[in-house]
Write an enzyme that holds these catalytic residues in place. Structure first.
Site, PDB file in Angstrom:
ATOM      1  N   GLY A   1      50.200  47.953  51.265  1.00 14.90           N
ATOM      2  CA  GLY A   1      49.968  48.000  52.545  1.00 14.90           C
ATOM      3  C   GLY A   1      48.594  48.710  52.885  1.00 14.90           C
TER       4      GLY A   1
ATOM      5  N   GLY B   1      46.356  48.578  56.350  1.00 15.37           N
ATOM      6  CA  GLY B   1      47.037  49.290  57.763  1.00 15.37           C
ATOM      7  C   GLY B   1      46.141  50.404  58.057  1.00 15.37           C
ATOM      8  N   GLN B   2      46.499  50.852  59.200  1.00 15.65           N
ATOM      9  CA  GLN B   2      45.927  51.905  59.859  1.00 15.65           C
ATOM     10  C   GLN B   2      45.530  53.030  58.793  1.00 15.65           C
ATOM     11  OE1 GLN B   2      47.733  54.585  62.623  1.00 15.65           O
ATOM     12  NE2 GLN B   2      45.995  55.000  63.728  1.00 15.65           N
ATOM     13  N   LEU B   3      46.581  53.674  58.107  1.00 19.71           N
ATOM     14  CA  LEU B   3      46.489  54.799  57.209  1.00 19.71           C
ATOM     15  C   LEU B   3      45.737  54.215  55.746  1.00 19.71           C
ATOM     16  CD1 LEU B   3      47.042  57.687  56.386  1.00 19.71           C
ATOM     17  CD2 LEU B   3      49.279  56.731  55.639  1.00 19.71           C
TER      18      LEU B   3
ATOM     19  N   ASP C   1      47.823  44.038  49.748  1.00 25.40           N
ATOM     20  CA  ASP C   1      48.317  43.676  50.987  1.00 25.40           C
ATOM     21  C   ASP C   1      48.579  42.208  51.126  1.00 25.40           C
ATOM     22  OD1 ASP C   1      48.273  45.238  53.996  1.00 25.40           O
ATOM     23  OD2 ASP C   1      48.054  43.024  54.262  1.00 25.40           O
TER      24      ASP C   1
ATOM     25  N   ILE D   1      55.269  43.021  48.771  1.00 27.92           N
ATOM     26  CA  ILE D   1      56.218  43.956  48.291  1.00 27.92           C
ATOM     27  C   ILE D   1      57.694  43.425  47.964  1.00 27.92           C
ATOM     28  CG2 ILE D   1      56.710  44.883  50.629  1.00 27.92           C
ATOM     29  CD1 ILE D   1      56.622  46.713  47.126  1.00 27.92           C
TER      30      ILE D   1
ATOM     31  N   TYR E   1      63.432  52.028  62.712  1.00 27.33           N
ATOM     32  CA  TYR E   1      62.284  52.659  61.917  1.00 27.33           C
ATOM     33  C   TYR E   1      62.631  54.131  61.588  1.00 27.33           C
ATOM     34  CZ  TYR E   1      57.697  54.475  60.890  1.00 27.33           C
ATOM     35  OH  TYR E   1      56.351  55.008  60.389  1.00 27.33           O
TER      36      TYR E   1
ATOM     37  N   LYS F   1      63.478  55.566  57.674  1.00 25.52           N
ATOM     38  CA  LYS F   1      62.849  56.678  57.420  1.00 25.52           C
ATOM     39  C   LYS F   1      63.894  57.946  56.948  1.00 25.52           C
ATOM     40  CE  LYS F   1      58.634  55.313  57.575  1.00 25.52           C
ATOM     41  NZ  LYS F   1      57.842  54.940  56.199  1.00 25.52           N
TER      42      LYS F   1
END
Length: 317
Positions: A8, A11-13, A34, A53, A142, A146
């Site tokens: 991933g 992505g933003q991070l 990705d 993934i 979500y 988590k």
């Protein structure tokens, strides 16, 4: 050569973390993966791989062929997007984590990084200075994924010795990627609108306080944790992490000092109820004590940095 795989990465991070890891370890030792091949074009400085993934055979082959010894597993369906397709969000978020933890055992990996979130907290969680250990009861898929993921991480560490490390990120703000479907993404989009000279319609109410963090601090925290001696990492579910808390009105007023004509309106939607279930501020004492975490950016410093750098970045985006 032992290599680090970022799942991933686009992505933003992941975008910024991959760059920093490449600087530290050398691009030949970093594999940015990705699902979107187009998104991988920006990773000219390291190895890349188009990777789903959920395709376990392909992931296992890459790990074996490239001698991967660390994985940063960042792929996930975020909060607002997950509410539109909860079964898919659960499947991707949970099955992928369990698979990565199994890979860590199978290939005797050095370390695994998996991000958690303030989404693990819920409406019955203490909202002010939310402690490390408290009632959670998340009410989004979500957050539920988590919370379950945190339990699996601790389980695999205790039962099988997998060195997995995790942070509960607050809302992350950066200028090098577009909003990605999170409830806190208004705090990314608002800067884009200000730079473009456009009106901003916020999907949260003016006084919705949420914990936030500027991306350089998030990268610093992640690598500080991953570089910490194993004996210093005393929490194996996920560490609370904090920097700044503010409301949409706070960030708007801060931007207005630089763009006086910038305007805002408030049209709360379904994301408001998600935000209302999350803390106003976070107590991250354990991270500061165990491995020396300390943030660098407040709202003013962050705003100045984004407004200074975002225009040039957009030209080359």
């Amino acid at each position: 050569m032992e290599r680090i795989l970022i799942i991933g990465a686009a992505g933003q991070l992941g975008s910024e973390l991959t760059f920093t890891l490449s600087q530290q370890y050398g691009g030949d030792n970093i594999i940015a993966s990705d699902l979107n091949p187009k998104a991988l074009e920006k990773f000219e400085y390291c190895k890349t791989a188009v990777l789903d993934i959920m395709d376990q055979d392909a992931v296992r082959k890459l790990v074996k062929d490239q001698n991967v010894k660390q994985i940063y597993h960042l792929a996930a369906v975020l909060s607002a997007t997950g509410e539109k397709n909860p079964r898919f969000a659960w499947q991707l978020n949970m099955d992928s984590l369990l698979f990565v933890l199994e890979l860590a055992m199978e290939f005797k990996m050095d370390k695994i990084y998996w991000p958690s979130s303030i989404a693990v907290f819920g409406p019955n969680t203490p909202k002010i200075n939310t402690p490390q250990f408290c009632v959670k009861e998340p009410n989004t898929v979500y957050g539920i994924s988590k919370q379950a993921g945190e339990r699996w991480c601790e389980y695999y560490f205790q039962k099988f010795g997998v060195d997995v490390r995790s942070l509960r990120y607050p809302g992350l703000i950066g200028y090098k990627s577009l909003p990605g479907g999170g409830t806190t993404d208004y705090a990314v989009d608002i800067y884009h609108k200000a730079i473009a000279g456009e009106h901003f319609d916020c999907f949260l109410s003016a006084e919705t306080a949420l914990p936030m963090m500027y991306m350089p601090d998030a990268i610093k925290a992640t690598l500080d944790l991953m570089h910490a001696p194993k004996e210093s990492v005393k929490i194996r579910s996920s560490y609370n992490l904090a920097a700044i808390s503010f409301t949409p009105e706070d960030i708007y007023q801060c931007i207005k000092t630089h763009h006086p004509d910038f305007t805002i309106s408030y049209s709360p939607d379904f994301r408001q109820s998600i935000a209302d279930s999350w803390p106003d501020s976070i107590d991250d004492t354990r991270a500061r004590e165990d491995w020396g975490w300390n943030h660098e950016y407040d709202l003013k410093k962050m705003t100045e940095d984004i407004l200074r750098n975002l225009p040039a970045y957009l030209v080359n985006f």
